[in-house]
Write an enzyme that holds these catalytic residues in place. Structure first.
Site, PDB file in Angstrom:
ATOM      1  N   ASN A  14       0.914  -1.142   0.000  1.00 31.00           N
ATOM      2  CA  ASN A  14       0.000   0.000   0.000  1.00 31.00           C
ATOM      3  C   ASN A  14       0.959   1.199   0.000  1.00 31.00           C
ATOM      4  O   ASN A  14       1.665   1.420   0.979  1.00 31.00           O
ATOM      5  CB  ASN A  14      -0.817  -0.054   1.284  1.00 31.00           C
ATOM      6  CG  ASN A  14      -2.064   0.802   1.323  1.00 31.00           C
ATOM      7  OD1 ASN A  14      -2.645   0.950   2.386  1.00 31.00           O
ATOM      8  ND2 ASN A  14      -2.517   1.335   0.210  1.00 31.00           N
ATOM      9  N   ASN A  75      -6.218  10.514  -0.016  1.00 30.86           N
ATOM     10  CA  ASN A  75      -6.349   9.460  -1.022  1.00 30.86           C
ATOM     11  C   ASN A  75      -5.872   9.976  -2.384  1.00 30.86           C
ATOM     12  O   ASN A  75      -5.790  11.193  -2.614  1.00 30.86           O
ATOM     13  CB  ASN A  75      -7.812   9.025  -1.137  1.00 30.86           C
ATOM     14  CG  ASN A  75      -8.268   8.220   0.064  1.00 30.86           C
ATOM     15  OD1 ASN A  75      -7.582   7.292   0.489  1.00 30.86           O
ATOM     16  ND2 ASN A  75      -9.436   8.562   0.601  1.00 30.86           N
ATOM     17  N   CYS A  84      -5.221   5.958   8.078  1.00 26.58           N
ATOM     18  CA  CYS A  84      -4.625   4.984   7.175  1.00 26.58           C
ATOM     19  C   CYS A  84      -3.706   4.115   8.024  1.00 26.58           C
ATOM     20  O   CYS A  84      -2.666   4.596   8.510  1.00 26.58           O
ATOM     21  CB  CYS A  84      -3.837   5.672   6.067  1.00 26.58           C
ATOM     22  SG  CYS A  84      -2.986   4.488   5.011  1.00 26.58           S
ATOM     23  N   GLY A  85      -4.089   2.865   8.223  1.00 18.84           N
ATOM     24  CA  GLY A  85      -3.320   1.974   9.107  1.00 18.84           C
ATOM     25  C   GLY A  85      -1.925   1.710   8.577  1.00 18.84           C
ATOM     26  O   GLY A  85      -0.927   1.838   9.309  1.00 18.84           O
ATOM     27  N   ASN A  86      -1.813   1.339   7.297  1.00 22.60           N
ATOM     28  CA  ASN A  86      -0.482   1.118   6.719  1.00 22.60           C
ATOM     29  C   ASN A  86       0.310   2.423   6.700  1.00 22.60           C
ATOM     30  O   ASN A  86       1.528   2.434   6.895  1.00 22.60           O
ATOM     31  CB  ASN A  86      -0.602   0.551   5.303  1.00 22.60           C
ATOM     32  CG  ASN A  86      -1.127  -0.878   5.291  1.00 22.60           C
ATOM     33  OD1 ASN A  86      -0.838  -1.660   6.198  1.00 22.60           O
ATOM     34  ND2 ASN A  86      -1.902  -1.227   4.268  1.00 22.60           N
ATOM     35  N   ASN A 166     -12.116   5.386  10.138  1.00 20.10           N
ATOM     36  CA  ASN A 166     -12.629   5.546   8.772  1.00 20.10           C
ATOM     37  C   ASN A 166     -13.610   4.397   8.505  1.00 20.10           C
ATOM     38  O   ASN A 166     -13.645   3.399   9.238  1.00 20.10           O
ATOM     39  CB  ASN A 166     -11.483   5.598   7.738  1.00 20.10           C
ATOM     40  CG  ASN A 166     -10.606   4.369   7.747  1.00 20.10           C
ATOM     41  OD1 ASN A 166     -10.680   3.538   8.648  1.00 20.10           O
ATOM     42  ND2 ASN A 166      -9.763   4.241   6.752  1.00 20.10           N
ATOM     43  N   GLU A 217     -10.558   0.456  -2.098  1.00 20.55           N
ATOM     44  CA  GLU A 217     -10.464   1.597  -1.183  1.00 20.55           C
ATOM     45  C   GLU A 217     -11.229   2.819  -1.690  1.00 20.55           C
ATOM     46  O   GLU A 217     -11.113   3.187  -2.871  1.00 20.55           O
ATOM     47  CB  GLU A 217      -9.001   2.009  -0.984  1.00 20.55           C
ATOM     48  CG  GLU A 217      -8.265   1.153   0.010  1.00 20.55           C
ATOM     49  CD  GLU A 217      -6.975   1.819   0.467  1.00 20.55           C
ATOM     50  OE1 GLU A 217      -6.968   3.036   0.737  1.00 20.55           O
ATOM     51  OE2 GLU A 217      -5.964   1.105   0.548  1.00 20.55           O
ATOM     52  N   CYS A 226      -4.707  -2.775   2.787  1.00 18.67           N
ATOM     53  CA  CYS A 226      -5.311  -1.665   3.532  1.00 18.67           C
ATOM     54  C   CYS A 226      -5.276  -2.085   5.001  1.00 18.67           C
ATOM     55  O   CYS A 226      -5.875  -3.102   5.378  1.00 18.67           O
ATOM     56  CB  CYS A 226      -6.749  -1.434   3.064  1.00 18.67           C
ATOM     57  SG  CYS A 226      -7.622  -0.187   4.020  1.00 18.67           S
ATOM     58  N   THR A 228      -6.353  -0.481   7.957  1.00 21.37           N
ATOM     59  CA  THR A 228      -7.621  -0.396   8.694  1.00 21.37           C
ATOM     60  C   THR A 228      -8.603  -1.410   8.118  1.00 21.37           C
ATOM     61  O   THR A 228      -9.431  -1.973   8.853  1.00 21.37           O
ATOM     62  CB  THR A 228      -8.208   1.025   8.640  1.00 21.37           C
ATOM     63  OG1 THR A 228      -8.206   1.476   7.271  1.00 21.37           O
ATOM     64  CG2 THR A 228      -7.412   1.986   9.498  1.00 21.37           C
TER      65      THR A 228
HETATM   66  N1  LIG Z   1      -8.925   4.894   1.481  1.00 19.70           N
HETATM   67  C1  LIG Z   1      -9.040   5.029   2.912  1.00 19.70           C
HETATM   68  C2  LIG Z   1      -7.826   5.649   3.546  1.00 19.70           C
HETATM   69  C3  LIG Z   1      -6.570   4.796   3.443  1.00 19.70           C
HETATM   70  C4  LIG Z   1      -6.634   3.495   4.252  1.00 19.70           C
HETATM   71  C5  LIG Z   1      -5.308   2.784   4.228  1.00 19.70           C
HETATM   72  N2  LIG Z   1      -4.942   2.213   2.988  1.00 19.70           N
HETATM   73  C6  LIG Z   1      -5.070   1.855   5.400  1.00 19.70           C
HETATM   74  O1  LIG Z   1      -4.030   1.174   5.372  1.00 19.70           O
HETATM   75  O2  LIG Z   1      -5.819   1.851   6.372  1.00 19.70           O
HETATM   76  C7  LIG Z   1     -10.265   5.883   3.261  1.00 19.70           C
HETATM   77  O3  LIG Z   1     -10.676   6.736   2.460  1.00 19.70           O
HETATM   78  O4  LIG Z   1     -10.814   5.687   4.345  1.00 19.70           O
END
Ligand SMILES: N[C@@H](CCC[C@H](N)C(=O)O)C(=O)O
Length: 286
Positions: A14, A75, A84-86, A166, A217, A226, A228
């Site tokens: 990611n 994004n 964004c967890g990663n 999120n 996503e 992802c 989260t």
């Molecule tokens: N697209 C997600 C935000 C990014 C999340 C990410 N890739 C993760 O690792 O958690 C959103 O709009 O909530």
């Protein structure tokens, strides 16, 4: 044309473009973010992270220390995301390698609040904080509060909505289907669609505490991981399987690698690798 320093990094593939804005002088427009994330005309990434202090983020939560380093996350389509967890692990790696944070444990600011990061082996663990069922009505408590239509599945599939800071909508694939048969080139249709949109995870369970998933996503499209979303997928699978207190540690395989999820009551943490792979200077279009 303003010129900025960037670093490219990823966590289980990611990938993110990190832009240094240590004194809060930079204002990134949606067009700037789109350019930086563009894999053909720009640097390329699923998201863009501005590295700055909380005091420089207009929509940061009011209760965060203004001096705390803040993961200002966008994004690829230019929309801001709460979490964004990663990204938290890659952001942590950036802070440590640039001398902005040290020690086995430190905190960062995000739009979803302060998150604690712990160094674990070669990677990091992030306390994602409290999670919850998004709707918490009877349907959610029974394990499905939405339906998802996706290309490659003949019928609409039941799903559960979770909030990890999120939004997420998690679908368990029926035994007759493989993750590989889904076409995630087009956005899955979620009903009811949350007002602010949602990230959609498709899950295959392999055995106790072990799942794999693919994700579409919000604001990006299909990504190789992802964080989260992995936490949401583990939580939903745990919910569906009866919330056993003996099954709190989960391994989540994603196309880009492997993540760990630990459920601790109403909190959840995420662990995995983080890599910085390139740096340079780039001229922004606007
Ligand atoms: N697209 C997600 C935000 C990014 C999340 C990410 N890739 C993760 O690792 O958690 C959103 O709009 O909530």
């Amino acid at each position: 044309m303003p010129t900025v320093d960037f670093v490219k990094g990823h966590g289980t593939m990611n990938d993110f473009v990190l832009v240094a804005d240590l004194d809060g002088a930079l204002s990134l427009t949606a067009a700037d973010v789109g350019f930086l994330a563009d894999r053909h005309a720009g640097i390329g990434g699923d998201g863009v992270i501005r590295v700055t202090r909380t005091e420089s983020v207009a929509d940061a939560p009011a209760d965060i220390d203004p001096q705390l380093w803040f993961m200002d996350y966008y994004n690829a389509d230019g929309s801001a995301a709460e979490m964004c967890g990663n990204g938290t692990r890659v952001f942590a790696r950036y802070l440590v390698e640039h001398g902005l944070a040290s020690g086995p444990s430190f905190e960062i600011g995000t739009r979803a609040g302060v998150k604690r990061i712990d160094l674990v082996g070669d990677g990091y663990s992030t306390d994602l904080g409290p999670w919850r069922l998004s709707r918490a009505d009877e349907a959610a408590k029974r394990g499905m509060d939405a339906v998802v239509q996706v290309v490659g599945a003949p019928d609409a599939l039941p799903a559960l909505s979770l909030d990890l800071g999120n939004p997420h909508t998690v679908v368990a694939l029926p035994p007759s289907m493989d993750l590989g048969t889904l076409d995630l080139q087009r956005a899955p249709h979620v009903d009811p669609r949350p007002f602010d949109g949602t990230n959609v995870e498709f899950v295959r369970a392999h055995g106790p505490g072990h799942i794999s998933m693919r994700v579409f996503e919000r604001g990006v499209g299909e990504t190789l991981s992802c964080g989260t979303g992995a936490a949401a997928a583990a939580l939903a699978t745990w919910w569906w399987s009866g919330q056993s207190p003996d099954q709190l540690q989960w391994t989540v395989d994603v196309p880009g690698g492997r993540l760990g999820v630990l459920i601790e009551g109403d909190r959840v943490s995420l662990s995995g690798p983080a890599a910085l792979v390139a740096d340079g200077r780039v001229s922004l279009p606007g």
